[in-house]
Design a protein around this motif. Structure first.
Motif, PDB file in Angstrom:
ATOM      1  N   ASP A  29      51.931 -18.386  11.507  1.00  0.00           N
ATOM      2  CA  ASP A  29      52.309 -19.692  10.052  1.00  0.00           C
ATOM      3  C   ASP A  29      53.548 -19.776   9.401  1.00  0.00           C
ATOM      4  O   ASP A  29      54.732 -19.171  10.616  1.00  0.00           O
ATOM      5  CB  ASP A  29      51.602 -18.815   8.610  1.00  0.00           C
ATOM      6  N   ALA A  30      53.669 -20.461   8.284  1.00  0.00           N
ATOM      7  CA  ALA A  30      54.985 -21.032   8.374  1.00  0.00           C
ATOM      8  C   ALA A  30      55.569 -20.574   6.630  1.00  0.00           C
ATOM      9  O   ALA A  30      55.884 -20.344   6.320  1.00  0.00           O
ATOM     10  CB  ALA A  30      55.355 -22.383   8.060  1.00  0.00           C
ATOM     11  N   ASP A  31      55.204 -18.725   6.716  1.00  0.00           N
ATOM     12  CA  ASP A  31      54.903 -18.234   5.468  1.00  0.00           C
ATOM     13  C   ASP A  31      56.349 -18.040   5.244  1.00  0.00           C
ATOM     14  O   ASP A  31      56.638 -18.405   3.595  1.00  0.00           O
ATOM     15  CB  ASP A  31      54.258 -16.929   5.275  1.00  0.00           C
ATOM     16  N   LYS A  32      56.992 -17.471   5.384  1.00  0.00           N
ATOM     17  CA  LYS A  32      58.197 -17.742   5.633  1.00  0.00           C
ATOM     18  C   LYS A  32      59.588 -18.047   6.268  1.00  0.00           C
ATOM     19  O   LYS A  32      58.838 -18.606   7.285  1.00  0.00           O
ATOM     20  CB  LYS A  32      58.615 -15.927   5.736  1.00  0.00           C
ATOM     21  N   PRO A  33      61.288 -18.104   5.964  1.00  0.00           N
ATOM     22  CA  PRO A  33      61.711 -18.782   7.265  1.00  0.00           C
ATOM     23  C   PRO A  33      61.319 -18.605   8.411  1.00  0.00           C
ATOM     24  O   PRO A  33      61.829 -19.443   9.643  1.00  0.00           O
ATOM     25  CB  PRO A  33      63.432 -18.870   7.184  1.00  0.00           C
ATOM     26  N   GLU A  34      61.604 -17.405   8.094  1.00  0.00           N
ATOM     27  CA  GLU A  34      61.780 -16.711   9.949  1.00  0.00           C
ATOM     28  C   GLU A  34      60.327 -16.767  10.865  1.00  0.00           C
ATOM     29  O   GLU A  34      60.519 -17.325  12.054  1.00  0.00           O
ATOM     30  CB  GLU A  34      61.744 -14.894   9.568  1.00  0.00           C
ATOM     31  N   HIS A  35      59.038 -16.684  10.336  1.00  0.00           N
ATOM     32  CA  HIS A  35      57.895 -17.792  10.889  1.00  0.00           C
ATOM     33  C   HIS A  35      57.927 -19.142  11.448  1.00  0.00           C
ATOM     34  O   HIS A  35      57.253 -19.461  11.687  1.00  0.00           O
ATOM     35  CB  HIS A  35      57.054 -16.657   9.680  1.00  0.00           C
ATOM     36  N   TYR A  36      58.303 -20.164  10.190  1.00  0.00           N
ATOM     37  CA  TYR A  36      59.013 -21.244  10.624  1.00  0.00           C
ATOM     38  C   TYR A  36      59.652 -21.798  11.785  1.00  0.00           C
ATOM     39  O   TYR A  36      59.233 -22.567  12.748  1.00  0.00           O
ATOM     40  CB  TYR A  36      58.706 -21.896   9.458  1.00  0.00           C
ATOM     41  N   GLU A  37      60.623 -20.128  12.078  1.00  0.00           N
ATOM     42  CA  GLU A  37      61.558 -20.935  13.207  1.00  0.00           C
ATOM     43  C   GLU A  37      60.527 -19.996  14.100  1.00  0.00           C
ATOM     44  O   GLU A  37      60.721 -20.614  15.510  1.00  0.00           O
ATOM     45  CB  GLU A  37      62.743 -19.531  12.699  1.00  0.00           C
TER      46      GLU A  37
END
Length: 321
Positions: free
Chosen positions: A182-190
């Protein structure tokens, strides 16, 4: 069975600190990636429950034929509230529903087909995908159980509603890690961006060509050829228009422009009479269509051969990454 989808997009994106649905992803956006994959699997309608930045999001999705429902209480409600709005709207419009939050966009089209096929052959009413034992999205929910899910009054949201459901629930293990990112947090979006890039590079580069006839302006292309082919097959311009989803007046205008540029009629038209009305191609019209198709086939064949010869090193580089 008719399959729809509900996508929850109403949240504030507090942990991400950016509006997650509009984040860039592999040449598109997070929300468009998710909706486009659903559409490619024949899922319809797709209901998007908006809230934060609703007007911007609705405009962004305007050309994707989705139903947008506005959660005016988005600032004070959770995802279950938005999910309930979407499920309530869609429950009598489909036989089953995919549900997902918008920040899980990289599930594959094949995974959707696999889940639908599995539910077709089983008696389960809620199907949850997993990858290596980790639960993912979207869920697939039989529409008949939506009222029971909506009656949930616990504090665990949709997850709690699913856990409290007393009917048959199953999980399906799929080789699709995209369902769990998912894209829940910046590190997840990366991580999401990295995975999107990796699956994009697995796809081979292809090439297509378009052939048009021009005399100052374009007057004959593949769409005109398709219209003439339909007339030839149906002996009716009206039926050809219906099959292609275009208006009779627009088709007639297209044909008249082509006739004016070529200097001869393309159609014979007959109205009424004992044998009824109809349309057929003139001898010159059939010859033009046949010649155009022959040219297109020869150009496509030439392009295919030379494309692979010229772009071969790029295809190899793509496959190695």
């Amino acid at each position: 069975m008719k399959t729809g989808a509900v996508v929850a997009v109403a949240g504030l994106s507090l942990r991400m600190k950016s509006f997650k649905p509009m984040l860039q992803l592999a040449g598109s956006t997070v929300i468009k990636t998710a909706v486009s994959t659903l559409k490619s699997a024949g899922v319809s309608p797709v209901v998007v429950v908006t809230g934060n930045n609703a007007e911007q999001l609705t405009k962004h999705l305007a050309n994707l034929d989705v139903v947008c429902i506005y959660n005016e209480n988005f600032a004070t409600t959770d995802m279950y509230y938005s999910a309930s709005m979407g499920l309530r709207y869609i429950q009598d419009k489909t036989d089953r529903v995919f549900f997902l939050p918008a920040d899980v966009p990289l599930f594959s089209r094949q995974s959707l087909f696999t889940m639908m096929g599995y539910m077709d052959c089983s008696n389960c009413r809620i199907l949850t995908p997993e990858h290596n034992g980790k639960g993912g999205h979207p869920l697939l929910i039989d529409s008949s159980v939506i009222p029971q899910l909506l009656s949930y009054r616990g504090e665990e949201g949709l997850r709690g509603a699913v856990e409290a459901f007393t009917g048959l629930k199953e999980t399906i293990e799929l080789p699709d890690i995209g369902m769990t990112i998912d894209a829940d947090k910046p590190e997840h979006y990366e991580l999401l961006q990295q995975y999107a890039k990796s699956i994009t590079l697995r796809e081979p580069i292809t090439c297509s060509v378009k052939i048009s006839l021009n005399r100052k302006a374009m007057f004959f292309d593949s769409s005109v050829a398709e219209l003439l082919q339909q007339v030839s097959q149906t002996a009716s311009l009206n039926e050809a228009c219906s099959n292609l989803g275009i208006s009779y007046s627009n088709a007639w205008k297209i044909i008249k422009i082509a006739e004016g540029q070529m200097g001869f009629p393309l159609l014979h038209s007959q109205t009424g009479g004992v044998h009824g009305g109809g349309s057929s191609l003139t001898e010159e019209g059939q010859a033009l269509l046949d010649t155009y198709i022959q040219l297109r086939q020869e150009v496509e064949h030439f392009t295919e051969l030379n494309f692979h010869k010229v772009f071969n090193r790029f295809q190899k580089a793509t496959g190695e990454k």
